[in-house]
Design an enzyme around this catalytic site. Structure first.
Site, PDB file in Angstrom:
ATOM      1  N   ASP A  78      47.161  41.160  29.677  1.00  0.00           N
ATOM      2  CA  ASP A  78      46.468  41.829  30.774  1.00  0.00           C
ATOM      3  C   ASP A  78      46.111  43.256  30.353  1.00  0.00           C
ATOM      4  OD1 ASP A  78      45.453  42.253  33.305  1.00  0.00           O
ATOM      5  OD2 ASP A  78      47.399  42.592  34.244  1.00  0.00           O
ATOM      6  N   GLU A  81      41.183  45.743  28.444  1.00  0.00           N
ATOM      7  CA  GLU A  81      39.784  46.165  28.261  1.00  0.00           C
ATOM      8  C   GLU A  81      39.609  47.245  27.178  1.00  0.00           C
ATOM      9  OE1 GLU A  81      40.402  44.081  31.841  1.00  0.00           O
ATOM     10  OE2 GLU A  81      41.305  45.982  31.273  1.00  0.00           O
ATOM     11  N   ASP A 199      40.934  41.175  39.343  1.00  0.00           N
ATOM     12  CA  ASP A 199      41.514  41.560  40.629  1.00  0.00           C
ATOM     13  C   ASP A 199      40.491  41.408  41.756  1.00  0.00           C
ATOM     14  OD1 ASP A 199      43.653  42.191  39.062  1.00  0.00           O
ATOM     15  OD2 ASP A 199      43.358  44.356  39.158  1.00  0.00           O
TER      16      ASP A 199
END
Length: 328
Positions: A78, A81, A199
């Site tokens: 997670d 990015e 999300d």
């Protein structure tokens, strides 16, 4: 068992993963050659530089140490990015092991935006709701081992972490297909990892848009994809969660997930949701062999597993249908 792992490494002289990485020179740098220090959940953090030739070896060694203690079944990577809560190298020249104030609790103003630096403020408009291109991520002026700036390779970060993680798991369990779930992906990531759409909100609008999102990633070549069922942010409702479980049971990747501190949304919290979930999952489990065949078809021919109706019925009346899906 699958546990969440973020790429950001806590800056702490007592943390072996940081010390070994620093000594092996595997972290992203500032333009002056110092470590780029952002901020994530542990506090001030550094970020693995996948362009350094020894980073994958360091990453594998750290995962081996972890798996030796807790041999989990797969990895959920997670915040890759990569995400950073502060803008720029906010931890540079700060005392080692200092615990910074989370940005959402800070009253400090945003830094001055240098509009003359085209790496920070590019000469084109993007649909960015933040004040600056580098907000919430590693700054675009950060430098990788090859000398390339983050500006030019930002979108590859999650993909490169996915490859390094998969390489480790293939070596660790040679006769098992790795399970890896990644938030950040790129073209080709579908050969390496599964993906979820990030999300979302506990809303009817986000339930609806999840169908198109699953279609998109299937077309992008990432067939194992799904949205956070019942919503990640916001408190879901009984009816919303029941309907979303009925839909989400047929996402290729099916998982209910929400943020810390919000109302629990496990299906057993409501009798009606539990009933709807059991009914939908019975159908999913009955179709598992068929779904496996659809995955093989995806490997062989590139077809998505979850498909819009227009793929099978090429007519204008189905072209805009984003409220139904086909499996295989």
């Amino acid at each position: 068992m699958v546990l969440i792992t973020d790429p950001a490494i806590h800056v702490d002289d007592a943390y072996g993963t940081f010390v070994r990485g620093r000594d092996q020179d595997v972290f992203i740098k500032n333009a002056d050659g110092s470590l780029y220090v952002g901020q994530v959940w542990p506090g001030y953090t550094v970020f693995p530089d996948w362009f350094a030739t020894n980073t994958s070896e360091w990453w594998s060694d750290e995962l081996q140490r972890y798996f030796d203690m807790l041999p989990i079944d797969g990895m959920w990577i997670d915040m890759n990015e990569p995400a950073s809560f502060c803008t720029g190298s906010c931890g540079s020249n700060r005392p080692m092991n200092e615990e910074p104030t989370p940005p959402w609790l800070s009253t400090a103003p945003h830094r001055f935006i240098n509009k003359t630096n085209r790496m920070l403020v590019p000469p084109y408009a993007i649909n960015n709701h933040e004040l600056e291109l580098s907000d919430k991520t590693v700054e675009t002026t950060a430098i990788h081992a090859t000398g390339v700036t983050e500006y030019h390779v930002h979108n590859l970060y999650g993909h490169m972490e996915s490859r390094a993680t998969r390489d480790f798991l293939l070596a660790y369990r040679r006769n098992q297909r790795p399970f890896i779930l990644s938030r950040s992906t790129f073209a080709g990531s579908g050969a390496l990892v599964s993906h979820w759409t990030g999300d979302n909100m506990a809303s009817w609008a986000d339930l609806h848009v999840s169908i198109a999102s699953v279609f998109d990633f299937g077309i992008f070549g990432i067939p194992m994809v799904g949205a956070d069922i019942c919503g990640f942010y916001g408190n879901t409702t009984e009816e919303l969660c029941a309907r979303w479980m009925e839909l989400g049971a047929f996402y290729p990747f099916s998982r209910s997930h929400n943020a810390k501190g919000l109302a629990p949304q496990e299906p057993y919290r409501w009798a009606s949701v539990a009933k709807a979930t059991r009914r939908a999952l019975r159908v999913r489990y009955a179709l598992l062999a068929y779904m496996y065949s659809a995955y093989q078809d995806s490997v062989d021919h590139g077809w998505p597993v979850a498909r819009p109706l227009v793929f099978e019925f090429p007519s204008s009346q189905f072209a805009s249908n984003d409220k139904q899906m086909l499996i295989g």
